[in-house]
Motif scaffolding. Structure first.
Motif, mmCIF file in Angstrom:
data_model
loop_
_atom_site.group_PDB
_atom_site.id
_atom_site.type_symbol
_atom_site.label_atom_id
_atom_site.label_comp_id
_atom_site.label_asym_id
_atom_site.label_seq_id
_atom_site.Cartn_x
_atom_site.Cartn_y
_atom_site.Cartn_z
ATOM 1 N N GLY A 123 -21.765 -6.931 -7.836
ATOM 2 C CA GLY A 123 -21.218 -6.938 -9.037
ATOM 3 C C GLY A 123 -21.662 -8.211 -10.125
ATOM 4 O O GLY A 123 -20.926 -8.721 -10.780
ATOM 5 N N VAL A 124 -23.009 -8.339 -10.039
ATOM 6 C CA VAL A 124 -23.245 -9.339 -10.959
ATOM 7 C C VAL A 124 -24.257 -8.623 -12.119
ATOM 8 O O VAL A 124 -25.284 -7.694 -11.493
ATOM 9 N N THR A 125 -24.080 -9.027 -13.145
ATOM 10 C CA THR A 125 -24.980 -8.343 -14.334
ATOM 11 C C THR A 125 -26.522 -8.585 -14.050
ATOM 12 O O THR A 125 -27.012 -9.724 -13.761
ATOM 13 N N MET A 126 -27.402 -7.638 -14.440
ATOM 14 C CA MET A 126 -28.895 -7.936 -14.101
ATOM 15 C C MET A 126 -29.606 -7.486 -15.275
ATOM 16 O O MET A 126 -29.285 -6.267 -15.717
ATOM 17 N N ILE A 127 -30.360 -7.925 -15.958
ATOM 18 C CA ILE A 127 -30.954 -7.764 -17.136
ATOM 19 C C ILE A 127 -32.501 -7.909 -16.974
ATOM 20 O O ILE A 127 -32.865 -9.241 -16.631
ATOM 21 N N TRP A 128 -33.556 -7.062 -17.102
ATOM 22 C CA TRP A 128 -34.951 -6.982 -17.134
ATOM 23 C C TRP A 128 -35.331 -7.381 -18.405
ATOM 24 O O TRP A 128 -35.465 -6.366 -19.175
ATOM 25 N N ARG A 129 -35.869 -8.597 -18.781
ATOM 26 C CA ARG A 129 -36.159 -8.823 -20.057
ATOM 27 C C ARG A 129 -37.461 -8.578 -20.363
ATOM 28 O O ARG A 129 -37.535 -8.232 -21.568
ATOM 29 N N ASN A 130 -38.338 -8.651 -19.500
ATOM 30 C CA ASN A 130 -39.814 -8.387 -19.921
ATOM 31 C C ASN A 130 -40.557 -8.314 -18.402
ATOM 32 O O ASN A 130 -40.016 -8.881 -17.204
ATOM 33 N N CYS A 131 -41.610 -7.713 -18.490
ATOM 34 C CA CYS A 131 -42.378 -7.424 -17.184
ATOM 35 C C CYS A 131 -43.605 -8.088 -16.929
ATOM 36 O O CYS A 131 -44.140 -8.305 -15.920
ATOM 37 N N GLY A 132 -43.968 -9.260 -17.885
ATOM 38 C CA GLY A 132 -44.889 -9.865 -17.765
ATOM 39 C C GLY A 132 -46.114 -9.282 -18.058
ATOM 40 O O GLY A 132 -46.298 -8.030 -18.461
ATOM 41 N N THR A 133 -47.333 -10.034 -18.261
ATOM 42 C CA THR A 133 -48.815 -9.685 -18.748
ATOM 43 C C THR A 133 -49.255 -8.452 -17.584
ATOM 44 O O THR A 133 -49.909 -7.531 -17.972
ATOM 45 N N TYR A 134 -49.088 -8.712 -16.304
ATOM 46 C CA TYR A 134 -49.555 -7.780 -15.321
ATOM 47 C C TYR A 134 -47.926 -7.140 -14.448
ATOM 48 O O TYR A 134 -47.368 -8.050 -14.004
ATOM 49 N N LEU A 135 -47.937 -6.155 -14.370
ATOM 50 C CA LEU A 135 -46.842 -5.507 -13.707
ATOM 51 C C LEU A 135 -47.707 -4.350 -12.629
ATOM 52 O O LEU A 135 -48.259 -3.670 -12.985
ATOM 53 N N LYS A 136 -47.276 -4.585 -11.378
ATOM 54 C CA LYS A 136 -47.563 -3.710 -10.381
ATOM 55 C C LYS A 136 -46.635 -2.651 -10.160
ATOM 56 O O LYS A 136 -45.377 -3.324 -9.729
ATOM 57 N N LYS A 137 -46.957 -1.532 -10.086
ATOM 58 C CA LYS A 137 -45.884 -0.456 -9.809
ATOM 59 C C LYS A 137 -46.556 0.802 -9.287
ATOM 60 O O LYS A 137 -47.650 1.180 -9.941
ATOM 61 N N ASP A 138 -46.009 1.320 -8.310
ATOM 62 C CA ASP A 138 -46.478 2.281 -7.485
ATOM 63 C C ASP A 138 -47.899 2.295 -7.290
ATOM 64 O O ASP A 138 -48.923 3.256 -7.383
ATOM 65 N N GLY A 139 -48.520 1.319 -6.872
ATOM 66 C CA GLY A 139 -49.776 0.976 -6.301
ATOM 67 C C GLY A 139 -50.808 0.780 -7.627
ATOM 68 O O GLY A 139 -51.880 0.728 -7.531
ATOM 69 N N GLU A 140 -50.398 0.834 -9.086
ATOM 70 C CA GLU A 140 -51.116 0.382 -9.952
ATOM 71 C C GLU A 140 -50.776 -0.772 -10.767
ATOM 72 O O GLU A 140 -49.772 -1.232 -10.546
ATOM 73 N N MET A 141 -51.872 -1.444 -11.234
ATOM 74 C CA MET A 141 -51.585 -2.390 -12.115
ATOM 75 C C MET A 141 -51.626 -2.451 -13.534
ATOM 76 O O MET A 141 -52.685 -1.941 -14.041
ATOM 77 N N PHE A 142 -50.583 -2.650 -14.387
ATOM 78 C CA PHE A 142 -50.638 -2.373 -15.741
ATOM 79 C C PHE A 142 -50.512 -3.676 -16.287
ATOM 80 O O PHE A 142 -50.112 -4.810 -16.122
ATOM 81 N N GLN A 143 -51.463 -3.874 -17.459
ATOM 82 C CA GLN A 143 -51.691 -5.096 -18.186
ATOM 83 C C GLN A 143 -50.951 -4.652 -19.566
ATOM 84 O O GLN A 143 -51.522 -3.888 -20.285
ATOM 85 N N MET A 144 -50.225 -5.947 -20.165
ATOM 86 C CA MET A 144 -49.528 -5.439 -21.571
ATOM 87 C C MET A 144 -49.921 -7.186 -22.137
ATOM 88 O O MET A 144 -49.064 -8.027 -21.669
ATOM 89 N N ARG A 145 -50.366 -7.299 -23.048
ATOM 90 C CA ARG A 145 -50.698 -8.625 -23.676
ATOM 91 C C ARG A 145 -49.538 -9.158 -24.511
ATOM 92 O O ARG A 145 -49.431 -10.240 -24.488
ATOM 93 N N ASN A 146 -48.591 -8.403 -25.194
ATOM 94 C CA ASN A 146 -47.616 -9.026 -25.929
ATOM 95 C C ASN A 146 -46.165 -8.911 -25.273
ATOM 96 O O ASN A 146 -45.935 -7.808 -24.751
ATOM 97 N N ILE A 147 -45.320 -9.565 -25.696
ATOM 98 C CA ILE A 147 -43.883 -9.470 -25.169
ATOM 99 C C ILE A 147 -43.042 -8.406 -25.555
ATOM 100 O O ILE A 147 -42.281 -7.738 -24.995
ATOM 101 N N GLU A 148 -43.407 -7.839 -26.942
ATOM 102 C CA GLU A 148 -42.780 -6.901 -27.543
ATOM 103 C C GLU A 148 -43.259 -5.504 -26.528
ATOM 104 O O GLU A 148 -42.327 -4.840 -26.472
ATOM 105 N N GLU A 149 -44.470 -5.496 -26.121
ATOM 106 C CA GLU A 149 -44.746 -4.135 -25.422
ATOM 107 C C GLU A 149 -44.264 -4.229 -24.099
ATOM 108 O O GLU A 149 -43.738 -3.415 -23.595
ATOM 109 N N GLN A 150 -44.007 -5.643 -23.546
ATOM 110 C CA GLN A 150 -43.561 -5.742 -22.302
ATOM 111 C C GLN A 150 -42.103 -5.448 -22.324
ATOM 112 O O GLN A 150 -41.380 -4.737 -21.364
ATOM 113 N N SER A 151 -41.358 -5.798 -23.322
ATOM 114 C CA SER A 151 -39.877 -5.453 -23.431
ATOM 115 C C SER A 151 -39.570 -4.075 -23.556
ATOM 116 O O SER A 151 -38.623 -3.438 -23.071
ATOM 117 N N ARG A 152 -40.372 -3.403 -24.546
ATOM 118 C CA ARG A 152 -40.201 -2.037 -24.583
ATOM 119 C C ARG A 152 -40.265 -1.324 -23.203
ATOM 120 O O ARG A 152 -39.652 -0.221 -22.842
#
Length: 236
Positions: A181-210
């Motif tokens: 019962g604790v609030t959890m907020i995912w603010r940004n994913c970082g420059t590199y996000l590993k998901k489903d075996g793939e590595m995604f790169q996002m340069r700016n914080i706006e794109e990461q937050s979206r």
């Protein structure tokens, strides 16, 4: 953090000094006598750490500002929880109602070291910033003790050398938060996000937050002012 300051034109961002322009920002009023800053969450440690030794000489002035603006919510974030008890104001008691005391914990070692200290500190609200998340964290045991109100998760973002964040780590800590019962907020994913075996790169914080918003991992229990109302006040 230094890179962000450099982009904003902040000189000598690696030197801890009291801000000459924004320290008293929460107390400034407009021509009608109303506070300029209203209905906001202010993060006191935009560049440094509220409990760093260099801030000892003016921290009481910051506490005075926080005490006067009881209508605002202040998020005090630190990597030095061992210094909190020695740096609290005399009238702290069980905590100021308008202060959320928080620590950062980037991996399991930091979580196991800092979160227990945070839990021992008298405070009305306690949060943990798992940012930048650079490793998996088993949060179940400490969250089950009750006393942590919110966990913010974020990846590491910088131009060079950013360490990737694994989506499985984010899912795991979210599950721990939901069970307890604790609030959890995912603010940004970082420059590199590993998901489903793939590595995604996002340069700016706006794109990461979206991206985080599109996946919709947030779990809200404790109502917190929305991020758009958060201000990083440069108290120092």
């Amino acid at each position: 953090m230094f890179e962000g300051d450099e982009r904003r034109g902040v000189p000598n961002s690696n030197v801890v000094t009291r801000s000459k322009t924004q320290f008293d920002l929460p107390l400034r009023k407009d021509r009608n006598g109303r506070y300029r800053i209203r209905d906001m969450l202010l993060i006191t440690s935009a560049t440094s750490d509220f409990f760093i030794e260099e801030a000892d000489e003016w921290r009481d002035d910051a506490w005075n500002i926080i005490s006067k603006r009881k209508d605002l919510t202040f998020e005090i974030l630190t990597k030095r929880p061992h210094r909190i008890m020695d740096c609290l104001p005399d009238d702290w008691g069980d905590g100021y109602p308008n202060v959320r005391m928080s620590v950062s914990a980037e991996d399991q070692e930091a979580w196991d070291m800092r979160v227990p200290i945070l839990l021992s500190v008298p405070a009305v609200k306690r949060d943990v910033y798992v940012a930048p998340m650079i490793g998996p964290i088993d949060a179940e045991e400490l969250l089950s003790k009750k006393g942590i109100d919110a966990v913010y998760v974020g990846g590491e973002y910088c131009n060079e050398g950013a360490r990737p964040c694994d989506f499985e780590w984010v899912k795991s800590i979210r599950e721990d938060c939901v069970r307890n019962g604790v609030t959890m907020i995912w603010r940004n994913c970082g420059t590199y996000l590993k998901k489903d075996g793939e590595m995604f790169q996002m340069r700016n914080i706006e794109e990461q937050s979206r991206l985080c918003a599109s996946i919709d991992m947030d779990y809200i229990v404790d109502p917190i002012l929305p991020p758009k109302n958060a201000v990083q006040s440069r108290l120092f």
